[in-house]
Design a protein around this motif. Structure first.
Motif, PDB file in Angstrom:
ATOM      1  N   PHE A 101       0.830  -1.209   0.000  1.00 56.85           N
ATOM      2  CA  PHE A 101       0.000   0.000   0.000  1.00 56.85           C
ATOM      3  C   PHE A 101       0.866   1.262   0.000  1.00 56.85           C
ATOM      4  O   PHE A 101       1.954   1.262   0.565  1.00 56.85           O
ATOM      5  CB  PHE A 101      -0.921  -0.017   1.225  1.00 56.85           C
ATOM      6  CG  PHE A 101      -1.874  -1.164   1.234  1.00 56.85           C
ATOM      7  CD1 PHE A 101      -3.073  -1.097   0.544  1.00 56.85           C
ATOM      8  CD2 PHE A 101      -1.578  -2.326   1.938  1.00 56.85           C
ATOM      9  CE1 PHE A 101      -3.962  -2.161   0.556  1.00 56.85           C
ATOM     10  CE2 PHE A 101      -2.459  -3.395   1.951  1.00 56.85           C
ATOM     11  CZ  PHE A 101      -3.650  -3.312   1.259  1.00 56.85           C
ATOM     12  N   PRO A 102       0.339   2.346  -0.607  1.00 52.77           N
ATOM     13  CA  PRO A 102      -0.934   2.405  -1.337  1.00 52.77           C
ATOM     14  C   PRO A 102      -0.807   1.774  -2.713  1.00 52.77           C
ATOM     15  O   PRO A 102       0.258   1.822  -3.342  1.00 52.77           O
ATOM     16  CB  PRO A 102      -1.206   3.900  -1.436  1.00 52.77           C
ATOM     17  CG  PRO A 102       0.151   4.526  -1.418  1.00 52.77           C
ATOM     18  CD  PRO A 102       0.996   3.661  -0.527  1.00 52.77           C
ATOM     19  N   ARG A 103      -1.903   1.180  -3.182  1.00 56.00           N
ATOM     20  CA  ARG A 103      -1.969   0.594  -4.512  1.00 56.00           C
ATOM     21  C   ARG A 103      -2.473   1.627  -5.522  1.00 56.00           C
ATOM     22  O   ARG A 103      -3.010   2.662  -5.138  1.00 56.00           O
ATOM     23  CB  ARG A 103      -2.943  -0.592  -4.496  1.00 56.00           C
ATOM     24  CG  ARG A 103      -2.501  -1.769  -3.650  1.00 56.00           C
ATOM     25  CD  ARG A 103      -3.679  -2.691  -3.350  1.00 56.00           C
ATOM     26  NE  ARG A 103      -4.562  -2.860  -4.474  1.00 56.00           N
ATOM     27  CZ  ARG A 103      -4.564  -3.927  -5.283  1.00 56.00           C
ATOM     28  NH1 ARG A 103      -3.691  -4.906  -5.084  1.00 56.00           N
ATOM     29  NH2 ARG A 103      -5.420  -4.019  -6.288  1.00 56.00           N
ATOM     30  N   PRO A 106      -7.694   0.857  -4.946  1.00 59.26           N
ATOM     31  CA  PRO A 106      -7.963   0.165  -3.677  1.00 59.26           C
ATOM     32  C   PRO A 106      -8.197  -1.324  -3.905  1.00 59.26           C
ATOM     33  O   PRO A 106      -8.715  -1.723  -4.963  1.00 59.26           O
ATOM     34  CB  PRO A 106      -9.226   0.853  -3.163  1.00 59.26           C
ATOM     35  CG  PRO A 106      -9.230   2.191  -3.815  1.00 59.26           C
ATOM     36  CD  PRO A 106      -8.626   1.978  -5.179  1.00 59.26           C
ATOM     37  N   ASN A 199      -7.097   1.706   1.336  1.00 58.95           N
ATOM     38  CA  ASN A 199      -5.855   1.929   0.564  1.00 58.95           C
ATOM     39  C   ASN A 199      -5.006   3.053   1.160  1.00 58.95           C
ATOM     40  O   ASN A 199      -4.107   3.563   0.509  1.00 58.95           O
ATOM     41  CB  ASN A 199      -6.186   2.246  -0.905  1.00 58.95           C
ATOM     42  CG  ASN A 199      -5.014   1.979  -1.838  1.00 58.95           C
ATOM     43  OD1 ASN A 199      -4.193   1.103  -1.592  1.00 58.95           O
ATOM     44  ND2 ASN A 199      -4.929   2.747  -2.914  1.00 58.95           N
TER      45      ASN A 199
END
Length: 231
Positions: A101-103, A106, A199
């Motif tokens: 994360f973060p991707r 989400p 996320n």
């Protein structure tokens, strides 16, 4: 568990492992308590071979330890050991989520299916009154969080830590249920999943660090009644 049941040795081993694990995690067998084979054999109506295999498996799981010339006893961890192990678990969880994360987008249901599965298993075990199954699902939940990273070496590093933490984690979860109700533990683990879905790395790290995994490991002070005289 008598011979008349027709159980084969592997089944006797599994039954003995489950019963001893349940007694250890419930606190019926306390840390440092000697496990005297003859007493357990009489209590379980089991022969020496399956019992010794059960104790060997429990040793691999971190719940039993063997001392030279003194036999087996329930594994005893100092408060420092427990704090250090929780610290290692937290470090591995933190590292795992930082890898993910973060991707770009989400995570959806498919990405979080394993974590969701183990929280649902905790819920169903609670409904069934199966404290041991809830303990196992709880441990698997934390393994699934680290598993999101898809990093085999992280998974391998976490496994022995979670095995050693079986009893402290079970104690915390069970005391929490007694004092605040069984839903409390489920709610706080749901917050971890909600954070994963967001996320938001900072939110995820906060929930993992503050989700209360150690809150009930020490006796809580008695509630102060308003107006009651305190010494």
């Amino acid at each position: 568990m008598t011979s008349s049941t027709g159980l084969h040795a592997p089944s006797l081993v599994e039954v003995a492992v489950r019963q001893l694990r349940a007694e250890i995690l419930a606190g019926e067998l306390e840390p440092g308590q000697r496990l005297i084979e003859d007493q357990i054999r009489l209590r379980f109506d089991i022969s020496r071979g399956p019992l010794r295999e059960a104790l060997r498996l429990l040793t691999q799981q971190g719940l039993v330890e063997h001392l030279p010339r003194r036999g087996a006893r329930v594994t005893e961890l100092s408060s420092t050991d427990v704090e250090q192990l929780f610290g290692i678990r937290g470090a591995l969880e933190g590292h795992a989520v930082r890898l993910v994360f973060p991707r770009a987008t989400p995570p959806g249901d498919a990405e979080l299916a394993e974590v969701d599965h183990w929280l649902n298993r905790m819920r169903s075990a609670e409904r069934d009154g199966d404290a041991l199954a809830k303990d196992d699902a709880h441990r698997a939940f934390h393994a699934a969080v680290v598993g999101l990273a898809g990093n085999r070496q992280l998974d391998l590093a976490l496994e022995p830590v979670l095995l050693k933490l079986q009893r402290p984690m079970a104690v915390n979860l069970r005391r929490e249920a007694q004092l605040l109700g069984p839903e409390e533990g489920l709610v706080r683990h749901q917050r971890i999943i909600d954070a994963l879905r967001s996320n938001d790395l900072d939110r995820i790290l906060y929930e993992l660090e503050h989700h209360g995994g150690r809150r009930f490991l020490t006796p809580q002070p008695a509630a102060v009644v308003p107006g009651e005289h305190q010494p």
